[in-house]
Design an enzyme around this catalytic site. Structure first.
Site, PDB file in Angstrom:
ATOM      1  N   ASP A  82      -1.354  -5.861   9.614  1.00  0.00           N
ATOM      2  CA  ASP A  82      -2.466  -4.975   9.273  1.00  0.00           C
ATOM      3  C   ASP A  82      -3.578  -5.861   8.735  1.00  0.00           C
ATOM      4  O   ASP A  82      -3.486  -6.387   7.629  1.00  0.00           O
ATOM      5  CB  ASP A  82      -2.000  -3.953   8.220  1.00  0.00           C
ATOM      6  CG  ASP A  82      -3.072  -2.925   7.910  1.00  0.00           C
ATOM      7  OD1 ASP A  82      -4.265  -3.162   8.241  1.00  0.00           O
ATOM      8  OD2 ASP A  82      -2.742  -1.887   7.336  1.00  0.00           O
TER       9      ASP A  82
ATOM     10  N   TYR B 282       0.829  -1.197   0.000  1.00  0.00           N
ATOM     11  CA  TYR B 282       0.000   0.000   0.000  1.00  0.00           C
ATOM     12  C   TYR B 282       0.873   1.261   0.000  1.00  0.00           C
ATOM     13  O   TYR B 282       1.705   1.439   0.896  1.00  0.00           O
ATOM     14  CB  TYR B 282      -0.889  -0.048   1.239  1.00  0.00           C
ATOM     15  CG  TYR B 282      -1.565   1.231   1.676  1.00  0.00           C
ATOM     16  CD1 TYR B 282      -1.390   1.721   2.971  1.00  0.00           C
ATOM     17  CD2 TYR B 282      -2.409   1.942   0.824  1.00  0.00           C
ATOM     18  CE1 TYR B 282      -2.012   2.880   3.407  1.00  0.00           C
ATOM     19  CE2 TYR B 282      -3.038   3.106   1.240  1.00  0.00           C
ATOM     20  CZ  TYR B 282      -2.839   3.576   2.535  1.00  0.00           C
ATOM     21  OH  TYR B 282      -3.463   4.720   2.956  1.00  0.00           O
TER      22      TYR B 282
ATOM     23  N   ILE C 236      -6.737  -4.989   8.176  1.00  0.00           N
ATOM     24  CA  ILE C 236      -7.819  -4.061   7.848  1.00  0.00           C
ATOM     25  C   ILE C 236      -8.836  -4.651   6.872  1.00  0.00           C
ATOM     26  O   ILE C 236      -9.994  -4.229   6.841  1.00  0.00           O
ATOM     27  CB  ILE C 236      -7.233  -2.730   7.299  1.00  0.00           C
ATOM     28  CG1 ILE C 236      -8.272  -1.617   7.295  1.00  0.00           C
ATOM     29  CG2 ILE C 236      -6.631  -2.932   5.924  1.00  0.00           C
ATOM     30  CD1 ILE C 236      -7.717  -0.264   6.854  1.00  0.00           C
TER      31      ILE C 236
ATOM     32  N   LYS D  68     -12.704  -0.437   5.888  1.00  0.00           N
ATOM     33  CA  LYS D  68     -12.890  -1.337   4.757  1.00  0.00           C
ATOM     34  C   LYS D  68     -14.018  -2.333   5.006  1.00  0.00           C
ATOM     35  O   LYS D  68     -14.895  -2.503   4.179  1.00  0.00           O
ATOM     36  CB  LYS D  68     -11.591  -2.107   4.456  1.00  0.00           C
ATOM     37  CG  LYS D  68     -10.369  -1.214   4.349  1.00  0.00           C
ATOM     38  CD  LYS D  68     -10.434  -0.263   3.169  1.00  0.00           C
ATOM     39  CE  LYS D  68      -9.218   0.652   3.163  1.00  0.00           C
ATOM     40  NZ  LYS D  68      -9.261   1.661   2.098  1.00  0.00           N
TER      41      LYS D  68
END
Lengths: 487, 472
Positions: free
Chosen positions: A238, A153, A240, A278
């Site tokens: 992460d 990302y 998410i 998300k």
């Protein structure tokens, strides 16, 4: 003018005047193109369709319905009003107890209730953005580094490095094995860091991965845990996109590894980043979470959370919503179903024109393989093609280079941030482009043949084949079926 | 294994400012459940005007229910809105509100406004923008203890105090500014700016025109920044009127100059509207580079869109904001007077103030010794024996012991009255003890005639007794 700028720069900090914010990267150029010419079915049907934004817009109807039936979720309505003063005054960085309990509950249910989370380890942050920066401040000093598998990302460059002074060392992953993280790649990156005199403090993984849309299998996760344990470095996971795993697959959280094999590592090395941006589709509400198995990190990151607490108005609403198990379970289930449906629709349609992507079962995007459209296997060609995608096909997608992918030709294409009608328009545009390109190639070949024949007759033919030459390599087999990447 | 930021104590939470809070939390006063508990007077909250907000919400249910003016749901739009430029409607409403607080003498441009999660985040972000690690900002003492964390902890910046003295009411002087600058130079610290809180926390006074002029002259001559934290601007309840630094720049025709570019304001709705939980802060800067950098940094602490929407509606209601500001000021003034008069009865004086949610109280005469140890000793007595959590001046970096910040707007009237009664009892008790102890000393002296003390000691203790009697 230049002198003036230099003078101004002198008055500000280095951080304010460098480009550590990362916004000069092409990742943001596409956004700018979209912003100046955004698609709208009625008012701007030839505008740019936004496929560079990893948002989840598929389940707002469910939330909307819930809100209508639960006015007490808002402290500012008559039904919730008696709480208003207490909530408005509450600035304790521990967060509302009911909020922490609801988040812990939600995180557990997203993982199929296979693990439990302790509300006392839940620390708030200004979105996952704030969570990552805070963890970097806690785990590393200026000049120290984190290993990060590529592609990753683009925001990490800003979140982990900009104000912290921490470095990121890429762990190079390759398409030849579907971008899996290998022990060799990890060791290689670790050594490279050592050579550059960068002390490695941790490994950061995004699981499920952005931009790949895949998640780590259990064995790979265990390998990673053993690696960080052996090196005595931290592991930041992460998670998410944990709730975006499509039906039929089950995501394995790092929490599950710790529960299954408690002796696998020193738990105080493990930290999870989470957010509602998300899974729930709530990026605007800035609900970021740090979940650490390290007591000191919990303590200190909680103090740092003062710099990015979640508004208690939002904490209260989220607490109401996510403590209702019927709603939560139904939402998770329905969201996964709709994401799977959208994912399958895209995959099917694009396969018809021979466009494939990395086989994936999570995330809000595809990792699309467009290598054969590049004139040359270079990043310059990737950029050229990308500009064509934005300016001619009118889709904003994200080029792999902005994710630090080591191979040109891969693009992240988001599919969950639009309605069904827009999906069809986007698909049509892609299909048209591919077919046009095919037609153009056929024409070019025919014309080239005719040109040769007419050469002796001194006929000049004008052909606009520049675009084709720009993007087509002589080796791209348009007519052969696309070989899909195996996972 | 962890960073040095974790292992140092720059978060400042070992300071007495926070320890008092901890004691309060262990034993909090409750009228019914715990009438002997500790009364919280260390929290600068504004609890006086919630009824006004609650009544507005009752009459305007749409914004909180994610609805717009046409009663249409905008939940999805808000849930997705993460643009760090902020909700335009909210920024428009906020700049107008800021202007209204300043009597519309200045106007603010939304393009120069950056939204942040509270003033805590705003101050840290400005520091990241203006100072490199090791650079320094000068701050007049006494100052808000949170600055040690907000400005220094993660940024690596330093604070050098501008010492202000009770001799002139803690006003900033030119020599104090120069002295602080020299001190910084001695420590090899590059000074990047001055930060002031106006109105001041903990003093409760608004900066005078003279002080504001001094500051502008100073930053101009040194080519440095000025941050004006105007978080209490809406709490000015009596003369003199509040003058924002922006107004000074305007009046001196400095608005489009390089100097104006180095002046930045921090604001928040935590004090004026009493909404600290909602995390609504802002940076206002005339320097587009600062605005640009700070805007990007605000990604680390954006304001929830849900909250932006609600506040955009509240602040756009001009009728409401006008009456709120007036009524809020009136209530603050009344409460302030109550505290000042209540303390006066016990012989305790406050610094004359016209703003804020607290008084700067002079308890020097109650110290056993004119030292910070004496101050800590007195503070502990006040927390544990009197049952009031107040903030000792040392936690605010005051250079003279004996001053305390006492908050008055975070409790009911009844609780404030009770607090005053407790103070009265405490002072009475201390006076009695003091008299008894002197009486004892006298007796001892008389019984040890052969070892009599010099005459002047006898006279001094006699005089002290008289003073004590007068102060009661």
């Amino acid at each position: 003018m230049e002198v003036g700028l230099n003078n101004t720069h002198k008055f500000l900090s280095k951080i304010a005047t460098n480009d550590g914010h990362g916004e000069n990267s092409p990742y943001f150029d596409g956004w700018k193109a979209y912003d100046t010419n955004p698609y709208h079915p009625e008012t701007n049907p030839s505008g740019v369709i936004q496929m560079g934004l990893a948002e989840n817009q598929l389940c707002f109807d469910l939330v909307h319905e819930w809100l209508l039936n639960h006015p007490e979720a808002s402290v500012c309505t008559p039904q919730g009003g008696f709480d208003f003063k207490e909530i408005a005054l509450f600035q304790d960085y521990h967060g509302l107890p009911e909020f922490r309990a609801a988040i812990a509950n939600f995180m557990s249910r997203v993982r199929g209730s296979r693990v439990k989370f302790d509300p006392n380890r839940i620390v708030m942050s200004g979105g996952a953005t704030g969570a990552h920066e805070t963890l970097a401040f806690c785990l590393a000093n200026r000049g120290e580094g984190f290993l990060v598998p590529t592609p990753y990302y683009p925001g990490f460059d800003r979140d982990l490095k900009w104000r912290t002074g921490v470095e990121l060392i890429p762990v190079v992953c390759e398409s030849s094995n579907n971008f899996k993280v290998t022990i060799e790649a990890l060791e290689d990156a670790y050594e490279k860091a050592k050579e550059s005199n960068i002390k490695v403090k941790g490994l950061l993984i995004t699981n499920p991965s952005n931009p790949l849309g895949t998640f780590f299998d259990k064995e790979t996760l265990k390998t990673l845990v053993r690696f960080i344990n052996e090196k005595n470095i931290h592991l930041v996971c992460d998670e998410i996109y944990a709730g975006t795993v499509t039906n039929g697959s089950e995501f394995v959280s790092i929490a599950e590894i710790l529960e299954e094999v408690p002796t696998i590592c020193d738990h105080s090395l493990i930290h999870i980043v989470y957010s509602l941006s998300k899974d729930m589709g709530f990026p605007g509400f800035r609900v970021g979470i740090i979940y650490s198995y390290n007591d000191t990190v919990v303590n200190i990151s909680r103090k740092m959370s003062s710099f990015g607490l979640v508004s208690t108005q939002t904490q209260h609403m989220i607490a109401s919503m996510l403590s209702q198990n019927d709603f939560v379970d139904n939402f998770i289930q329905e969201s996964r179903t709709r994401l799977a449906h959208r994912h399958d629709m895209f995959t099917r349609e694009l396969a018809e024109v021979g466009i494939g992507s990395l086989e994936s079962n999570a995330g809000l995007f595809f990792w699309m393989d467009l290598r054969r459209f590049l004139k040359e296997p270079t990043f310059e060609s990737e950029m050229t093609f990308w500009r064509i995608i934005i300016n001619e096909i009118k889709l904003n997608v994200s080029p792999g280079s902005s994710f630090h992918c080591n191979e040109p030709g891969w693009f992240r294409v988001c599919f969950a941030n639009m309605d069904d009608a827009t999906v069809m328009v986007a698909i049509e545009r892609i299909k048209s482009f591919v077919l046009e390109t095919r037609m153009l190639e056929i024409k070019t070949k025919a014309l080239a043949k005719a040109k040769k024949q007419c050469w002796q007759n001194n006929l000049t033919l004008k052909l606009s084949s520049r675009r084709l030459e720009d993007i087509m390599s002589p080796h791209s087999p348009l007519n052969s079926p696309m070989l899909r990447a195996q996972n | 294994m962890l960073s040095s930021k974790v292992t140092c104590n720059s978060h400042g939470q070992d300071s007495s400012y926070f320890l008092g809070w901890e004691e309060y939390e262990k034993n909090p006063y409750d009228e019914v459940k715990n009438p002997n508990g500790i009364i919280q007077m260390g929290l600068a909250e504004n609890q006086l005007s919630f009824d006004l907000l609650e009544s507005w919400l009752e009459n305007n249910p749409q914004p909180a229910a994610f609805k717009d003016h046409n009663n249409q749901s905008i939940f999805k739009e808000l849930a997705l809105f993460q643009d760090y430029h902020g909700l335009p409607a909210f920024k428009n409403a906020l700049v107008k509100f800021m202007s209204e607080i300043r009597g519309n003498t200045v106007s603010f441009d939304t393009n120069n406004l950056v939204l942040t999660a509270g003033a805590t985040s705003a101050n840290e972000t400005l520091m990241f923008c203006l100072a490199n690690p090791g650079d320094a900002f000068l701050i007049p003492t006494p100052y808000y203890p949170g600055f040690d964390r907000d400005l220094k902890w993660r940024t690596g910046a330093e604070i050098v105090p501008i010492h202000c003295s009770s001799l002139n009411g803690f006003r900033i002087t030119k020599s104090a500014l120069e002295e602080a600058y020299k001190q910084a130079e001695k420590q090899n610290l590059k000074v990047k700016g001055v930060l002031v809180t106006n109105p001041s926390n903990p003093l409760g006074t608004s900066l005078s025109l003279h002080e504001l002029d001094l500051l502008v002259n100073f930053i101009s001559s040194k080519n440095i920044h000025l941050i004006s934290d105007e978080i209490y601007s809406g709490t000015v309840f009596s003369y003199p009127c509040f003058t924002s630094i922006m107004e000074v720049l305007k009046n001196r025709n400095l608005m489009n100059t390089e100097i104006a570019k180095r002046v930045h304001i921090v604001y928040s709705l935590s004090k004026d509207l009493g909404l600290p939980g909602f995390r609504i802060g802002a940076i206002y800067s005339n320097d587009e580079l600062v605005v640009s950098a700070a805007t990007k940094m605000s990604s680390f602490g954006l304001i929830s869109s849900q909250t932006q929407h609600l506040l955009s509606e509240i602040l756009s209601d001009k009728k409401f904001t006008k009456s709120y500001l007036l009524e809020n000021r009136r209530r603050l003034k009344e409460r302030h007077e109550m505290l000042v008069k209540g303390l006066q009865k016990t012989g305790i004086r406050c610094l004359q103030s016209n703003a804020g949610l607290f008084c700067w109280v002079d308890m020097r005469h109650l110290l056993s010794s004119n030292t910070f140890e004496g101050e800590m000793e007195l503070w502990k007595k006040i927390v544990y024996e009197v049952g009031l959590n107040i903030s000792p001046g040392s936690s605010c970096h005051c250079s003279e012991p004996g001053w305390f910040r006492v908050c008055f707007a975070n409790m009911s009237e009844e609780t404030l009255i009770l607090a005053m009664q407790r103070v009265q009892s405490f002072v009475d008790c201390m006076a009695k003890k003091s008299m008894q102890s002197r009486h004892q000393q006298l007796l001892q002296r008389n019984s040890r005639r052969s070892k009599s003390l010099p005459k002047w000691v006898f006279e001094l203790s006699f005089n002290q007794r008289e003073i004590t009697a007068d102060e009661r």
